[in-house]
Scaffold this active site. Structure first.
Site, mmCIF file in Angstrom:
data_model
loop_
_atom_site.group_PDB
_atom_site.id
_atom_site.type_symbol
_atom_site.label_atom_id
_atom_site.label_comp_id
_atom_site.label_asym_id
_atom_site.label_seq_id
_atom_site.Cartn_x
_atom_site.Cartn_y
_atom_site.Cartn_z
ATOM 1 N N GLY A 152 0.804 -1.230 0.000
ATOM 2 C CA GLY A 152 0.000 0.000 0.000
ATOM 3 C C GLY A 152 0.834 1.276 0.000
ATOM 4 O O GLY A 152 0.290 2.365 0.183
ATOM 5 N N ASP A 157 5.296 14.060 -8.633
ATOM 6 C CA ASP A 157 4.731 14.392 -7.315
ATOM 7 C C ASP A 157 5.741 15.223 -6.513
ATOM 8 O O ASP A 157 5.392 16.254 -5.927
ATOM 9 C CB ASP A 157 4.395 13.081 -6.583
ATOM 10 C CG ASP A 157 4.003 13.301 -5.134
ATOM 11 O OD1 ASP A 157 2.802 13.451 -4.870
ATOM 12 O OD2 ASP A 157 4.896 13.305 -4.264
ATOM 13 N N LYS A 173 5.767 19.336 -4.939
ATOM 14 C CA LYS A 173 6.100 19.698 -3.555
ATOM 15 C C LYS A 173 7.292 20.655 -3.519
ATOM 16 O O LYS A 173 7.320 21.592 -2.712
ATOM 17 C CB LYS A 173 6.383 18.428 -2.753
ATOM 18 C CG LYS A 173 5.115 17.578 -2.594
ATOM 19 C CD LYS A 173 5.435 16.178 -2.138
ATOM 20 C CE LYS A 173 4.180 15.368 -1.899
ATOM 21 N NZ LYS A 173 4.486 13.941 -1.683
#
Ligand code: NAP
Length: 410
Positions: free
Chosen positions: A175, A189, A193
């Protein structure tokens, strides 16, 4: 009614992993917050795709928390909230890295707070420390491990010697990676940031599309094994730094020596290192994601917004964005096992002003290869040398190149 009993109404947009954890945490902590702050936070409404009405929630709230993700309607709801004179808290890195300037201006015009701690590095308080604690420091550089998925994969590759594909599969099973991991493994991603961190640290608007990013898909178990012999470990690094009067913001895989504070950050953890002459360096680390961890950062923002004065980033400067910069590099070359091979590679590097710090030579015959680490050099010069080396007859496949961060703080 005592002042501790006066409600502070929080509208919640989105009730998934983070939204549900946020509601649970707020309800659990409401009494303690009321005792400290003098206002009792309560959920005034929840919006999902199937329930709730934004206009009604806005009308009945003192502050709106956005935990939906995506650009629209998150942007529209953010602007409507700020224009109505209400505080807005979000965990949405895409929204802030693409529309930050518009949102900062709207918050400033309305004299309300826009907070987004959870948009970068989960519960690690990088936004608060850069924007508030270090507001008086002249920041020179921010280095971050701001993507937990890639850090988990690289850590697994280093610990067990597995391939990238096997480490990704393990991350998905546990996960830590999405079924479609593209955003994470390509560095996109992390680029969003770093755009946010750079805007805060250097006061210059940085759009996510301005941040060049490389991912970790090309990294091999072999590179990692060679680098270990050279005392290096691999991280996906987001970097924002002042260079020659400008600003360089990038994301790339980089080798670190063991003394670097980010070298010890393993698994799904995130970390941000901030360097300034006044403070030397500060490293903050902790879980970069997870429902309850992210909810904790969001609730921290809500409490800050309950207590004036408002926080808005300083007015924008406009440092030029720099793309060619100095770095040390690792290079891996598969070569024919002939005499003079190393000398020819070294000569080309020397012609471009690249000097070699260390070399590992392995294999014989069709398995011969060189792994080298270079001293810091301007990237354009090093790439020119790599291009020439790649054309040599005895080089069997295109050289692989990864940056090396040479600094340590000991
Ligand atoms: N998960 C993490 O560990 C983590 C860490 C840091 C930051 N974040 C950020 O936190 C935000 C939420 O992430 P999450 O993992 O909680 O997402 P999630 O589990 O997918 O939940 C999203 C929620 O938003 C609702 N939603 C989506 N689009 C909507 C729309 N157009 N109108 C109304 N409701 C809408 C969904 O409604 P339905 O229930 O009807 O589908 C769902 O309740 C994102 O910006 C993410 O980047 C997450």
């Amino acid at each position: 009614m005592t002042s501790e009993g006066q409600p502070f109404r929080v509208g919640v947009l989105g009730h998934g992993t983070v939204g549900a954890a946020f509601q649970e945490l707020l309800e659990e902590r409401a009494g303690a917050i009321a005792a400290e702050v003098g206002l009792r936070p309560e959920i005034s409404g929840v919006l999902t795709r199937s329930k709730g009405d934004f206009a009604e929630i806005l009308e009945g709230s003192d502050l709106v928390v956005e935990l939906m993700g995506g650009i629209e309607p998150a942007r529209e709801y953010a602007l409507a909230t700020l224009a109505s004179g209400r505080h807005f808290v979000t965990a949405n890195k895409q929204l802030v890295s693409r529309h930050g300037e518009e949102l900062f201006a709207a918050a400033s015009d309305a004299g309300v707070q826009l907070r987004f701690e959870a948009a970068v590095a989960g519960v690690v308080p990088a936004i608060r420390v850069i924007g508030e604690t270090l507001a008086a420091a002249h920041i020179e550089r921010v280095h971050g491990i701001v993507n937990g998925t890639t850090n988990f994969i690289l850590t697994a590759m280093q610990r067990t010697g597995v391939s990238y594909e096997d480490a990704l599969r393990e991350a998905q099973e546990l996960g830590y990676a999405e079924a479609d991991p593209t955003e994470d493994v390509t560095g996109k991603d992390a680029a969003a940031k770093m755009a946010i961190l750079a805007r805060l640290a250097f006061g210059t608007p940085v759009h996510v599309d301005d941040v060049p990013h490389e991912g970790i898909e090309e990294v091999t178990a072999e590179d990692i094994a060679y680098a270990r012999e050279l005392g290096l470990s691999l991280k996906l690094i987001g970097s924002a730094e002042r260079i020659d009067g400008g600003l360089s913001v990038q994301v790339y895989p980089a080798f670190l020596y063991a003394g670097h504070p980010l070298a010890a950050v393993n698994g799904s953890y995130n970390a941000v290192t901030i360097e300034s002459p006044a403070i030397t360096e500060i490293t903050l680390s902790g879980p970069g994601a997870g429902g309850s961890q992210t909810a904790s950062a969001v609730l921290g923002d809500v409490i800050s917004a309950m207590i004036p004065p408002p926080f808005t980033p300083s007015p924008a400067e406009h440092l030029p964005l720099v793309t060619d910069r100095e770095s040390a590099f690792y290079m891996h070359v598969e070569v024919a096992d002939d005499p003079g091979v190393l000398a020819q590679v070294a000569e080309i590097l020397g012609m471009q002003g690249v000097s070699i710090e260390s070399v590992v030579q392995r294999g014989i015959g069709s398995d011969a290869r060189l792994a080298m680490v270079m001293h810091p050099v301007l990237e354009s010069k090093f790439r020119a040398a790599v291009d020439l080396i790649g054309r040599l007859d005895f080089v069997r496949s295109p050289p692989r190149v990864i940056r090396v961060i040479a600094e340590t703080f000991e």
